[in-house]
Scaffold this motif. Sequence first.
Motif, PDB file in Angstrom:
ATOM      1  N   GLU A 250      15.944 -29.432 -61.870  1.00  0.00           N
ATOM      2  CA  GLU A 250      17.410 -29.323 -61.935  1.00  0.00           C
ATOM      3  C   GLU A 250      17.920 -28.240 -60.997  1.00  0.00           C
ATOM      4  O   GLU A 250      18.975 -28.399 -60.369  1.00  0.00           O
ATOM      5  N   GLU A 360      20.041 -36.949 -54.679  1.00  0.00           N
ATOM      6  CA  GLU A 360      19.367 -36.770 -55.967  1.00  0.00           C
ATOM      7  C   GLU A 360      18.041 -37.530 -55.992  1.00  0.00           C
ATOM      8  O   GLU A 360      17.031 -37.023 -56.500  1.00  0.00           O
ATOM      9  N   ARG A 364      14.465 -35.656 -56.555  1.00  0.00           N
ATOM     10  CA  ARG A 364      13.610 -35.985 -57.717  1.00  0.00           C
ATOM     11  C   ARG A 364      12.259 -36.543 -57.258  1.00  0.00           C
ATOM     12  O   ARG A 364      11.215 -36.200 -57.830  1.00  0.00           O
TER      13      ARG A 364
END
Length: 446
Positions: A250, A360, A364
């Motif tokens: 995160e 994102e 990830r």
Amino acid sequence: MRNLLRYFIVILFLWPSYSQVFASENQTYTRSSLVARAVGGSPIVAAAEAEMDVFEAKLRYADRWWIPRLQFSSIASALPKEWGNALEGGTDFSEWGPLTQNQLTVGMALYTFGKVQSLKEMAKAGIDISEAKRDLARKSVEAYVDKALTAVLFARELLVLLEDGRVKVQRARTRLEALEEQDSDDYDPTDMQRLKIVEGELEERRLDALALEDKGLIGLRLLCGLEPSDPVRVASKLKNYAPKVSESEEASLVLARSHRIELKAIAFALKAGDAAAAYAKSTLLPNLMLGGFARYAFAPSADDQASPFAYDPYNIFTGGAGLMLKWNLDVPKSLMLMDEADARKRQLLAQQMTLYGLVELDVRNAWKRMERSEQMRRWTRKGTKAARGWLTAKADLFDAGLAQYGDVSKAVKAYYERRFKEISSYYEDALARVSLANAIGISFEE
């Protein structure tokens, strides 16, 4: 290893006109120095910087809006004699003389109802976008350097490992040859055949490692402008090539949203779009200007007019100045510019949302890859430690004549396979950490 060949072919096409070659003194390089050389001589970085200069020139032009704009025209020709006046006169083609007509006009904007400010904002946004493109080009070059450099470090560590294996195999060969000469009962002819197979495997691996090193060196020399004969001594180590740039998945996402160059570029593009929309609206309004003109004409072959109110295009000196409104009343075009600016903004917003999702996804995936590489690194290190203990014990027993070659060959094979996997895990971990740094959009220091 084969996939890297395609990468180096790409480099050759990307830098076909790379002619600047730095002086090489066979020095020891670091990753930072190699990246600096590559970025400093990269044509794609230079192209991005040139684009930035274009927008800086536009900004300078917008800043000089207050400077009066001058226009001057001059005509020189021959004129037949013109006699008389508008009521009684004529043209005599038998007599000619010179004619000169000159006109100077000047206009200076006093107030543009937001046009100049909008142009400035568009130019500034263009500079910001160009800077983002330049940074993106630098990151691209840096990524190529990382791929080439990690390949070289990987290959060189493999060569060290394979050389150590060659030494140990040579010791085993000496031992077997001694047993053969002694006609010892411990000698088994098949052991020598198995040894030759191991020697062949080591040589095949060595040739593969040399090929990988050569490809990496070619890429580094080309990217960094090094001499073809430079051995490229590198201080960096594969095991500690790249630090961990973030502590959690995160946290990596948060960093990426503020550091990814593509997101910065599209934010600047939105600013440029807002400025373009403001400019489109301002075209509906006039420009308040201070203007003037001066006109001079001289023709000795034409009679002067007796009355100052008579029109005389041949002999005149006049001028004037005053406030004026310059207004383009092409309303449909202004409305089209406004609609176009609104549509482009909606397009950029949609692209921004898509880019957020792609960023994102990149982060990830890169984080998961790094987690797997760290786990693989830990387990391969443990396996190597166990295999090393096994090999040491069997080698000592074999040298003392208390173990069979078959036992030693199994231990040797296990050790070098585990060690090979350990070095490969360092290579994968380095690539994973570099990938995470690129996904976030930040650089790391050695």
